[in-house]
Design an enzyme around this catalytic site. Structure first.
Site, PDB file in Angstrom:
ATOM      1  N   SER A 124      21.624  12.933   4.240  1.00  0.00           N
ATOM      2  CA  SER A 124      23.027  12.716   4.590  1.00  0.00           C
ATOM      3  C   SER A 124      23.857  12.635   3.314  1.00  0.00           C
ATOM      4  O   SER A 124      23.520  11.865   2.407  1.00  0.00           O
ATOM      5  CB  SER A 124      23.159  11.408   5.379  1.00  0.00           C
ATOM      6  OG  SER A 124      24.507  11.188   5.709  1.00  0.00           O
ATOM      7  N   LYS A 156      23.271  17.170   5.896  1.00  0.00           N
ATOM      8  CA  LYS A 156      24.294  16.633   6.811  1.00  0.00           C
ATOM      9  C   LYS A 156      25.477  16.200   5.956  1.00  0.00           C
ATOM     10  O   LYS A 156      25.300  15.432   4.994  1.00  0.00           O
ATOM     11  CB  LYS A 156      23.714  15.456   7.588  1.00  0.00           C
ATOM     12  CG  LYS A 156      24.731  14.540   8.266  1.00  0.00           C
ATOM     13  CD  LYS A 156      24.041  13.597   9.220  1.00  0.00           C
ATOM     14  CE  LYS A 156      24.542  12.184   9.067  1.00  0.00           C
ATOM     15  NZ  LYS A 156      23.926  11.264  10.059  1.00  0.00           N
ATOM     16  N   LYS A 185      29.075  14.271   5.783  1.00  0.00           N
ATOM     17  CA  LYS A 185      30.035  13.386   6.432  1.00  0.00           C
ATOM     18  C   LYS A 185      31.399  14.071   6.401  1.00  0.00           C
ATOM     19  O   LYS A 185      31.768  14.664   5.378  1.00  0.00           O
ATOM     20  CB  LYS A 185      30.115  12.054   5.666  1.00  0.00           C
ATOM     21  CG  LYS A 185      28.862  11.218   5.782  1.00  0.00           C
ATOM     22  CD  LYS A 185      28.714  10.700   7.183  1.00  0.00           C
ATOM     23  CE  LYS A 185      27.526   9.780   7.273  1.00  0.00           C
ATOM     24  NZ  LYS A 185      27.393   9.203   8.612  1.00  0.00           N
ATOM     25  N   ASP A 190      28.798  15.060  10.383  1.00  0.00           N
ATOM     26  CA  ASP A 190      28.851  13.778  11.085  1.00  0.00           C
ATOM     27  C   ASP A 190      30.235  13.182  10.882  1.00  0.00           C
ATOM     28  O   ASP A 190      30.643  12.939   9.743  1.00  0.00           O
ATOM     29  CB  ASP A 190      27.785  12.834  10.512  1.00  0.00           C
ATOM     30  CG  ASP A 190      27.749  11.493  11.247  1.00  0.00           C
ATOM     31  OD1 ASP A 190      26.926  10.648  10.878  1.00  0.00           O
ATOM     32  OD2 ASP A 190      28.541  11.301  12.207  1.00  0.00           O
ATOM     33  N   GLU A 224      28.161  15.758  14.852  1.00  0.00           N
ATOM     34  CA  GLU A 224      27.703  14.449  15.313  1.00  0.00           C
ATOM     35  C   GLU A 224      28.881  13.506  15.531  1.00  0.00           C
ATOM     36  O   GLU A 224      29.754  13.385  14.658  1.00  0.00           O
ATOM     37  CB  GLU A 224      26.746  13.862  14.269  1.00  0.00           C
ATOM     38  CG  GLU A 224      26.056  12.591  14.652  1.00  0.00           C
ATOM     39  CD  GLU A 224      25.145  12.056  13.559  1.00  0.00           C
ATOM     40  OE1 GLU A 224      24.911  12.766  12.551  1.00  0.00           O
ATOM     41  OE2 GLU A 224      24.681  10.912  13.687  1.00  0.00           O
ATOM     42  N   ASP A 246      25.640   9.748  18.538  1.00  0.00           N
ATOM     43  CA  ASP A 246      24.982   8.690  17.763  1.00  0.00           C
ATOM     44  C   ASP A 246      25.476   7.350  18.308  1.00  0.00           C
ATOM     45  O   ASP A 246      24.870   6.772  19.202  1.00  0.00           O
ATOM     46  CB  ASP A 246      25.323   8.918  16.275  1.00  0.00           C
ATOM     47  CG  ASP A 246      24.918   7.760  15.359  1.00  0.00           C
ATOM     48  OD1 ASP A 246      25.157   7.854  14.144  1.00  0.00           O
ATOM     49  OD2 ASP A 246      24.373   6.756  15.859  1.00  0.00           O
ATOM     50  N   LYS A 296      18.439   6.262  16.890  1.00  0.00           N
ATOM     51  CA  LYS A 296      18.335   5.221  15.870  1.00  0.00           C
ATOM     52  C   LYS A 296      17.770   3.980  16.561  1.00  0.00           C
ATOM     53  O   LYS A 296      18.450   3.354  17.380  1.00  0.00           O
ATOM     54  CB  LYS A 296      19.703   4.880  15.291  1.00  0.00           C
ATOM     55  CG  LYS A 296      20.273   5.888  14.336  1.00  0.00           C
ATOM     56  CD  LYS A 296      21.613   5.384  13.807  1.00  0.00           C
ATOM     57  CE  LYS A 296      22.257   6.395  12.889  1.00  0.00           C
ATOM     58  NZ  LYS A 296      23.638   5.999  12.541  1.00  0.00           N
ATOM     59  N   GLY A 335      19.408   7.522  10.499  1.00  0.00           N
ATOM     60  CA  GLY A 335      19.090   6.540   9.467  1.00  0.00           C
ATOM     61  C   GLY A 335      20.248   5.583   9.261  1.00  0.00           C
ATOM     62  O   GLY A 335      21.396   5.900   9.552  1.00  0.00           O
TER      63      GLY A 335
HETATM   64  O1  LIG Z   1      19.956   8.499   5.445  1.00  0.00           O
HETATM   65  C1  LIG Z   1      20.347   7.437   5.940  1.00  0.00           C
HETATM   66  O2  LIG Z   1      19.640   6.451   6.175  1.00  0.00           O
HETATM   67  C2  LIG Z   1      21.822   7.346   6.315  1.00  0.00           C
HETATM   68  C3  LIG Z   1      22.163   8.420   7.301  1.00  0.00           C
HETATM   69  C4  LIG Z   1      23.592   8.270   7.716  1.00  0.00           C
HETATM   70  O3  LIG Z   1      24.411   9.081   7.387  1.00  0.00           O
HETATM   71  N1  LIG Z   1      23.872   7.170   8.409  1.00  0.00           N
HETATM   72  C5  LIG Z   1      25.252   6.973   8.823  1.00  0.00           C
HETATM   73  C6  LIG Z   1      25.421   7.365  10.239  1.00  0.00           C
HETATM   74  O4  LIG Z   1      26.520   7.205  10.755  1.00  0.00           O
HETATM   75  O5  LIG Z   1      24.475   7.919  10.793  1.00  0.00           O
HETATM   76  C7  LIG Z   1      25.643   5.585   8.474  1.00  0.00           C
HETATM   77  C8  LIG Z   1      26.047   5.374   7.200  1.00  0.00           C
HETATM   78  C9  LIG Z   1      26.402   4.087   6.768  1.00  0.00           C
HETATM   79  C10 LIG Z   1      26.307   3.053   7.643  1.00  0.00           C
HETATM   80  C11 LIG Z   1      25.873   3.274   8.950  1.00  0.00           C
HETATM   81  C12 LIG Z   1      25.536   4.559   9.354  1.00  0.00           C
END
Ligand SMILES: O=C(O)CCC(=O)N[C@@H](C(=O)O)c1ccccc1
Length: 369
Positions: free
Chosen positions: A136, A162, A164, A190, A215, A240, A264, A292
């Site tokens: 990510s 991925k 953001k 995402d 996402e 998500d 998750k 994640g």
């Molecule tokens: O690789 C990882 O663990 C993070 C993956 C990711 O982008 N998590 C995001 C999400 O919205 O899915 C997230 C980021 C920060 C806090 C919560 C969630």
């Protein structure tokens, strides 16, 4: 035999670089760990709640309070009765707090599996001994900076990128990545609920880039609007934040709100519910992948085991430890050919390195039972 007690431990893990999403920027992870101690073995669970309720309504202090006042005291006292199903039943009377429940359920399950010698992957039904890994990539200050970051991850071997996105940072960065790395790069975005249905026409511009999925484009509590948006985009919608249970997944699928689900375990209350969502989606031909929450090696070990189930057909956000941490609290997960091995030892198959854990520990609290 009585269970001995439960430890709530807060650790502070500095991130190797700021991680910016549409709801804020993380520079360190404030993590709540749960350790269940029984006469036979002890088990670990990682609560994925962030320090502030920006991803969802849960936050670390609130999760600790829910565990301290309601969830831990509800556990069966007799270790022989304490299995993961009993723990789940004991927590049912209390509403919500799914991330807190997931951490305690996981710690109970880990203790039982370490005692029996069964691995997490075996217990869940893993079909593989290694999983392909995505990464990510946060929102950056400029497109050149983003391209450098993506180049580094591609070089490291990640099989899926991925990005953001948020209003003002979407079409341009996606186009730049697609143009720089070609059409074969597995690419998805995402939004973390940053858009509205009225943005549909703008989001449809992303259809030009062959994305695997978009996402959580809209609000977490809006399945109907996601179903309407799905009819306006060619890019598949993945949910998500909207999916907090197997029932939510069933509703989203039947409404046509999504065609892919990010699973998750912390968001849905634990690995048993995560497996139920996997089973439901697989029965409906809906792909799932493991999301994640910047987990340490403890949560990462459990997620990699989950990602090895047969319905996890898309690479997850199961990155190596080095994506977020210079020093993980467990032996680090290191990418090998774009994959991570599923831990094969009893339970999670990893444990914290005591001296590292001590260094990052902010507080620890023992709840005797
Ligand atoms: O690789 C990882 O663990 C993070 C993956 C990711 O982008 N998590 C995001 C999400 O919205 O899915 C997230 C980021 C920060 C806090 C919560 C969630």
């Amino acid at each position: 035999m009585k269970i001995t007690g439960v430890e709530l431990r807060r650790i502070m893990m500095p991130l190797v670089s700021p991680f910016r999403t549409s709801f804020g920027t993380e520079t360190a992870r404030d993590v709540l760990l749960v350790r269940v101690v029984t006469p036979e073995a002890e088990g670990w669970g990682e609560c994925v709640a962030m320090a502030e309720p920006r991803y969802s309504s849960e936050y670390a202090d609130g999760a600790a309070e829910a565990l301290r006042r309601f969830l831990v005291p509800a556990l069966p006292r007799n270790a022989a009765e304490l299995d993961v199903h009993a723990a789940g039943r004991a927590m049912e009377p209390f509403k919500g707090h799914r991330m807190a429940k997931a951490a305690l359920e996981t710690a109970v399950l880990d203790a039982r599996l370490r005692a029996s010698g069964e691995s997490f992957g075996s217990f869940l039904g893993a079909a593989r001994d290694r999983v392909p890994c995505g990464v990510s990539v946060g929102i950056m200050d400029s497109v050149p900076e983003l391209l450098d970051a993506v180049a580094g991850y591609v070089e490291e071997g990640y099989v899926r990128i991925k990005l953001k996105i948020e209003p003002g940072w979407d079409v341009a960065p996606v186009r730049a990545v697609r143009e720089r790395f070609g059409d074969d790069l597995m690419l998805q975005v995402d939004a973390n609920a940053a858009y509205r249905l009225s943005d549909a026409h703008h989001l449809a511009r992303l259809d030009a880039f062959g994305l695997l999925l978009i996402e959580q484009p809209l609000a977490d509590d809006d399945l109907v609007q996601h179903a309407r948006l799905a009819k306006l985009l060619r890019t598949p919608i993945c949910l998500d934040e909207s999916i907090e249970s197997a029932a939510h997944a069933a509703a989203a699928i039947s409404l046509g709100a999504c065609s892919i689900v990010n699973v998750k375990p912390g968001r849905v209350g634990g690995y048993l519910e995560a497996r139920r969502i996997h089973d439901l989606c697989r029965a409906h031909g809906v792909a799932v992948w493991c999301g994640g929450m910047l987990e340490t090696g403890l949560g990462r070990a459990a997620n990699v085991a989950l990602a090895a189930l047969p319905g996890f057909t898309l690479p997850g956000d199961t990155s190596g430890s080095g994506r977020y941490y210079a020093t993980d609290i467990t032996p680090p997960f290191v990418l090998d050919g774009g994959h991570l091995p599923v831990p094969a030892g009893p339970g999670l198959g990893v444990e914290p390195v005591p001296e590292i854990l001590d260094e990052v520990t902010v507080s620890t609290e023992w709840i005797a039972l």
